[in-house]
Design an enzyme around this catalytic site. Sequence first.
Site, PDB file in Angstrom:
ATOM      1  N   TYR A  55       0.860  19.882  91.895  1.00 25.28           N
ATOM      2  CA  TYR A  55       0.953  19.608  93.524  1.00 25.28           C
ATOM      3  C   TYR A  55       0.301  19.016  94.311  1.00 25.28           C
ATOM      4  CZ  TYR A  55       5.619  20.606  90.396  1.00 25.28           C
ATOM      5  OH  TYR A  55       5.940  20.407  88.414  1.00 25.28           O
ATOM      6  N   PRO A 207      17.411  19.869  89.012  1.00 28.14           N
ATOM      7  CA  PRO A 207      18.810  20.449  88.565  1.00 28.14           C
ATOM      8  C   PRO A 207      20.305  19.908  89.428  1.00 28.14           C
ATOM      9  CG  PRO A 207      18.214  22.156  89.267  1.00 28.14           C
ATOM     10  CD  PRO A 207      17.401  20.638  88.804  1.00 28.14           C
ATOM     11  N   GLY A 210      16.827  15.203  92.005  1.00 28.07           N
ATOM     12  CA  GLY A 210      15.983  14.847  93.309  1.00 28.07           C
ATOM     13  C   GLY A 210      17.003  14.152  94.522  1.00 28.07           C
ATOM     14  N   LEU A 213      22.612  15.669  94.286  1.00 19.54           N
ATOM     15  CA  LEU A 213      23.772  16.126  93.367  1.00 19.54           C
ATOM     16  C   LEU A 213      24.045  17.593  95.210  1.00 19.54           C
ATOM     17  CD1 LEU A 213      23.567  16.633  90.429  1.00 19.54           C
ATOM     18  CD2 LEU A 213      25.311  15.379  91.269  1.00 19.54           C
ATOM     19  N   GLY A 215      25.029  16.122  97.929  1.00 18.12           N
ATOM     20  CA  GLY A 215      25.958  15.619  99.366  1.00 18.12           C
ATOM     21  C   GLY A 215      25.414  14.708  99.560  1.00 18.12           C
TER      22      GLY A 215
END
Length: 341
Positions: A55, A207, A210, A213, A215
Amino acid sequence: MNHRTLGRTGIQVSPLCLGTMMLGAWGNSDPDECVRIVGTALDAGINMIDTADVYAFGESEEIVGRAIRRRRDEVVLATKFNSPMDDSPGRRGNSRRWIMRAAEDSLRRLGTDWIDLYQVHRPDPLTDIDETLGALSDLVRQGKVRAIGTSSFPVEEIVEAQWVAERRHRERFTTEQLSYSILARHAEAAVLPVAERHNLGVLAWSPLNGGWLTGKYRPGTPPPADSRATRNADHFDFRAEEVRARKLYLTGRLAALAAEAGISMIHLALGFVLSHRAVTAAVIGPRTLEQLTGQLGADAVRLSPDVLDAIDELVPPGTNVSPDDVGHVPPALTDPALRRR
């Protein structure tokens, strides 16, 4: 937060785990805000932090190390190895040679004497799993690592590793970290049942799929300028027309379902992941303090059977809306030489 036991390790972890891929050059380039994100998560009751050497090529680990310097005993600290750290063929993979070096590098960057959970970031077809388990077993015996796990391993390799550990008297993998969300349900077919059978702790990455979910993506509206779809389009399926259209339709339906249930779409998505009986924790990866705040409290969400049934109707169990959401593609599918004499 209520805590859950991480597989058979006995380690107690919060249902939300702070993922740190977005801390550093890959996401938030303000190191002070990144430190505040970690501190805020710990203050809210999150006690597990997940990072990886790759990362931002070590920067994320350095930020985490700085953030937990005075709170190390509060933290269940997880990191990973395997991904290329540069162009050198010797600074990647799952060989003993690299594992021993990678572990020392991570310990130095994290500013700690031990790693609570050291994970193999991806399978390595060039390395015998016994070689990998042997090196990891030595790190456990040296006290530098407390437990070992895998990430995005196919189910057959999870089972093989358990068999090899038993036959060769190696430390066993005790966790699996996998891609899992309402829009990416592939793990339900085999990996999650097998993880439960072997009593593995399960950490679910992405979860929120990306950002889909949350909105933030809506039909006929360009993605926000600071969104992953804009910042990292090559690694995001927003440009895949069929997948984009399907996800836009589904997220609209899910937003309506969340509103009917009286919760945010983010809490619907996280609550769905945490409702699976094999999942120990959902790995959230906020880039900003605002994003973190919107995800806190999801561990208290309890979705009713009616809501879960409605989700099943929209995205059938075991299916993915995008084939790229699996997280790992076996080399035999990408390299023709592995399919031909």
